[in-house]
Design a protein around this motif. Structure first.
Motif, PDB file in Angstrom:
ATOM      1  N   SER A 106      69.020  22.557  50.939  1.00 46.79           N
ATOM      2  CA  SER A 106      69.087  21.099  50.999  1.00 46.79           C
ATOM      3  C   SER A 106      67.840  20.461  51.584  1.00 46.79           C
ATOM      4  O   SER A 106      67.657  19.241  51.448  1.00 46.79           O
ATOM      5  N   ALA A 107      66.993  21.232  52.260  1.00 49.73           N
ATOM      6  CA  ALA A 107      65.885  20.670  53.022  1.00 49.73           C
ATOM      7  C   ALA A 107      64.934  19.795  52.188  1.00 49.73           C
ATOM      8  O   ALA A 107      64.613  18.675  52.606  1.00 49.73           O
ATOM      9  N   PRO A 108      64.442  20.255  51.013  1.00 51.10           N
ATOM     10  CA  PRO A 108      63.543  19.380  50.241  1.00 51.10           C
ATOM     11  C   PRO A 108      64.207  18.059  49.861  1.00 51.10           C
ATOM     12  O   PRO A 108      63.608  16.986  50.002  1.00 51.10           O
ATOM     13  N   LEU A 109      65.448  18.135  49.395  1.00 48.56           N
ATOM     14  CA  LEU A 109      66.172  16.918  49.032  1.00 48.56           C
ATOM     15  C   LEU A 109      66.413  16.055  50.263  1.00 48.56           C
ATOM     16  O   LEU A 109      66.297  14.823  50.206  1.00 48.56           O
ATOM     17  N   GLY A 110      66.746  16.680  51.392  1.00 46.70           N
ATOM     18  CA  GLY A 110      67.023  15.923  52.603  1.00 46.70           C
ATOM     19  C   GLY A 110      65.840  15.097  53.056  1.00 46.70           C
ATOM     20  O   GLY A 110      65.986  13.926  53.447  1.00 46.70           O
TER      21      GLY A 110
ATOM     22  N   VAL B  76      64.551  23.619  57.533  1.00 48.88           N
ATOM     23  CA  VAL B  76      65.665  22.823  58.049  1.00 48.88           C
ATOM     24  C   VAL B  76      65.301  22.227  59.400  1.00 48.88           C
ATOM     25  O   VAL B  76      65.618  21.065  59.693  1.00 48.88           O
ATOM     26  N   VAL B  77      64.618  23.017  60.236  1.00 50.46           N
ATOM     27  CA  VAL B  77      64.162  22.507  61.530  1.00 50.46           C
ATOM     28  C   VAL B  77      63.227  21.327  61.320  1.00 50.46           C
ATOM     29  O   VAL B  77      63.316  20.296  62.013  1.00 50.46           O
ATOM     30  N   LEU B  78      62.313  21.458  60.345  1.00 51.63           N
ATOM     31  CA  LEU B  78      61.400  20.356  60.023  1.00 51.63           C
ATOM     32  C   LEU B  78      62.175  19.122  59.579  1.00 51.63           C
ATOM     33  O   LEU B  78      61.866  17.992  60.000  1.00 51.63           O
ATOM     34  N   TRP B  79      63.176  19.315  58.746  1.00 53.60           N
ATOM     35  CA  TRP B  79      64.027  18.214  58.267  1.00 53.60           C
ATOM     36  C   TRP B  79      64.711  17.510  59.436  1.00 53.60           C
ATOM     37  O   TRP B  79      64.706  16.277  59.522  1.00 53.60           O
ATOM     38  N   ILE B  80      65.273  18.285  60.352  1.00 51.95           N
ATOM     39  CA  ILE B  80      65.979  17.712  61.500  1.00 51.95           C
ATOM     40  C   ILE B  80      65.009  16.958  62.411  1.00 51.95           C
ATOM     41  O   ILE B  80      65.329  15.869  62.907  1.00 51.95           O
ATOM     42  N   VAL B  81      63.825  17.514  62.627  1.00 51.22           N
ATOM     43  CA  VAL B  81      62.835  16.860  63.489  1.00 51.22           C
ATOM     44  C   VAL B  81      62.403  15.520  62.894  1.00 51.22           C
ATOM     45  O   VAL B  81      62.316  14.501  63.602  1.00 51.22           O
ATOM     46  N   ILE B  82      62.139  15.494  61.591  1.00 54.01           N
ATOM     47  CA  ILE B  82      61.739  14.245  60.935  1.00 54.01           C
ATOM     48  C   ILE B  82      62.862  13.213  61.025  1.00 54.01           C
ATOM     49  O   ILE B  82      62.616  12.032  61.311  1.00 54.01           O
TER      50      ILE B  82
ATOM     51  N   THR C 293      57.771  12.103  51.063  1.00 50.92           N
ATOM     52  CA  THR C 293      58.001  12.762  49.777  1.00 50.92           C
ATOM     53  C   THR C 293      57.024  13.908  49.583  1.00 50.92           C
ATOM     54  O   THR C 293      57.376  14.957  49.028  1.00 50.92           O
ATOM     55  N   GLY C 294      55.782  13.727  50.055  1.00 44.50           N
ATOM     56  CA  GLY C 294      54.803  14.809  50.001  1.00 44.50           C
ATOM     57  C   GLY C 294      55.243  16.003  50.837  1.00 44.50           C
ATOM     58  O   GLY C 294      55.085  17.164  50.417  1.00 44.50           O
ATOM     59  N   ILE C 295      55.795  15.736  52.025  1.00 47.23           N
ATOM     60  CA  ILE C 295      56.313  16.831  52.861  1.00 47.23           C
ATOM     61  C   ILE C 295      57.475  17.525  52.162  1.00 47.23           C
ATOM     62  O   ILE C 295      57.593  18.759  52.189  1.00 47.23           O
ATOM     63  N   ALA C 296      58.346  16.727  51.524  1.00 43.14           N
ATOM     64  CA  ALA C 296      59.468  17.313  50.771  1.00 43.14           C
ATOM     65  C   ALA C 296      58.949  18.193  49.635  1.00 43.14           C
ATOM     66  O   ALA C 296      59.503  19.276  49.372  1.00 43.14           O
ATOM     67  N   ALA C 297      57.879  17.749  48.981  1.00 49.73           N
ATOM     68  CA  ALA C 297      57.283  18.548  47.908  1.00 49.73           C
ATOM     69  C   ALA C 297      56.705  19.847  48.456  1.00 49.73           C
ATOM     70  O   ALA C 297      56.802  20.901  47.813  1.00 49.73           O
ATOM     71  N   LEU C 298      56.101  19.789  49.652  1.00 51.33           N
ATOM     72  CA  LEU C 298      55.567  20.999  50.283  1.00 51.33           C
ATOM     73  C   LEU C 298      56.691  22.000  50.548  1.00 51.33           C
ATOM     74  O   LEU C 298      56.537  23.207  50.301  1.00 51.33           O
ATOM     75  N   VAL C 299      57.818  21.518  51.050  1.00 45.75           N
ATOM     76  CA  VAL C 299      58.963  22.397  51.306  1.00 45.75           C
ATOM     77  C   VAL C 299      59.478  22.984  49.996  1.00 45.75           C
ATOM     78  O   VAL C 299      59.845  24.161  49.925  1.00 45.75           O
ATOM     79  N   GLN C 300      59.478  22.168  48.939  1.00 42.44           N
ATOM     80  CA  GLN C 300      59.925  22.660  47.633  1.00 42.44           C
ATOM     81  C   GLN C 300      58.979  23.739  47.111  1.00 42.44           C
ATOM     82  O   GLN C 300      59.428  24.748  46.544  1.00 42.44           O
ATOM     83  N   VAL C 301      57.674  23.538  47.322  1.00 48.06           N
ATOM     84  CA  VAL C 301      56.694  24.543  46.901  1.00 48.06           C
ATOM     85  C   VAL C 301      56.960  25.866  47.620  1.00 48.06           C
ATOM     86  O   VAL C 301      56.918  26.937  47.019  1.00 48.06           O
TER      87      VAL C 301
END
Length: 332
Positions: free
Chosen positions: A65-69, A184-190, A239-247
């Motif tokens: 879920s992290a990239p979408l989150g 996920v940690v990155l997602w929660i921190v953001i 969105t760029g960070i989300a793309a990085l997580v997706q990569v």
């Protein structure tokens, strides 16, 4: 013992308990639809598959879920100021292609890490200028920017899928802290940083004022155009960070534009209680919505339902959310 005093106290306590009960019910009814959806899914999960209630499986759900989150957090920023960002697909496609095509292999690894964020920041800035200062339609301008990015990817790739993503970058999703993925940690921190900013910083007051009434906010001296520009720029960076997580989650690159990411981000934002200018979910609402969608898709996969069926169910849930919002508005 003074019996009359005791009786009087019991009479005053009864209404207070009743009021607390009514306020608790009102609070529950006022929650974003995402909470209802997740509660229903968790309730029926044991009857579907024992795997769905395994705690270790929930760690997997969160990692997926992290990239979408993070993309939902980005979408919620612009929707709070009555705008929208349809460039998610373009940013994802462009970032994934550059990271997996080998064009950055001769540069330091930091370049690969910063590249999606820089692209997102630049795209967000362009979107902000078009929407806030040129006053172009947010739908048309952000969609056109996304189309341009996808067109560039199609041209550069000549329709062929790129190579594999850097193996060292995959640690962002494969590495973990006590079972919780770094992503996920990155997602929660953001999410926590955004929540703090909206609660304690002046930018939160600006966003709320513009969302409530843009013209009134501008009349009171709030920089309307700048606030909208900042929302789009920050959304692009996220969105760029989300793309990085997706990569980091992909072993092999793709040139697919990722329309499902955009649709899921928009749906989860609305389901989480953030609509155009209305914020009933804060940061927690969209977070719960993302988890609910991921859990739902996992459950549908167990039933063997493919992508068309998932889209139909997703549409039904969004319609369900719209009905709830409409019913609440009718009661006001």
């Amino acid at each position: 013992m003074d019996f009359s005093m005791t009786t009087s106290d019991s009479k005053t306590e009864a209404p207070s308990r009743s009021l607390r009960g009514k306020s608790a019910i009102s609070w529950i009814l006022g929650l974003p639809p995402a909470y209802y959806v997740l509660a229903i899914l968790v309730a029926v999960a044991p009857a579907v598959s024992a795997t769905l209630i395994n705690p270790n499986y929930w760690f997997v759900i969160l990692k997926q879920s992290a990239p979408l989150g993070i993309a939902v957090l980005a979408q919620s920023l612009v929707m709070r100021v009555r705008s929208i960002d349809l460039s998610v697909s373009g940013i994802f496609a462009f970032a994934i292609y550059l990271a997996s095509s080998g064009q950055l292999n001769n540069y330091p690894p930091l370049m690969t890490v910063l590249m999606p964020v820089v692209i997102g920041l630049a795209v967000g800035g362009v979107n902000g200028i078009l929407v806030a200062y040129v006053r172009a339609s947010a739908v048309i301008s952000t969609l056109s920017v996304s189309a341009i990015l996808i067109g560039i990817v199609q041209y550069m790739s000549a329709g062929r899928a790129p190579g594999s993503t850097p193996s060292w970058l995959r640690i962002l999703t494969s590495g973990n802290i006590h079972g919780l993925s770094y992503s996920v940690v990155l997602w929660i921190v953001i999410a926590a940083l955004i929540s703090i900013a909206f609660r304690f910083l002046i930018v939160g007051r600006y966003f709320r004022a513009v969302g409530d009434n843009p013209r009134a906010a501008e009349t009171t001296g709030i920089p309307l155009a700048r606030t909208i520009f900042v929302s789009h720029t920050l959304a692009g960076a996220l969105t760029g960070i989300a793309a990085l997580v997706q990569v980091s989650a992909l072993a092999v690159g793709t040139i697919k534009p990722g329309f499902d990411t955009f649709m899921n981000a928009l749906a989860a934002t609305i389901l989480g209680g953030v609509t155009f200018g209305v914020d009933r979910g804060g940061v927690a609402g969209p977070f719960v919505a993302v988890v609910a969608f991921s859990f739902l898709f996992a459950m549908l996969t167990v039933f063997g339902i493919q992508e068309p069926g998932k889209l139909i169910v997703q549409g039904v849930i969004i319609a369900f959310a719209a009905i709830i919002y409409g019913a609440r508005a009718g009661r006001v």
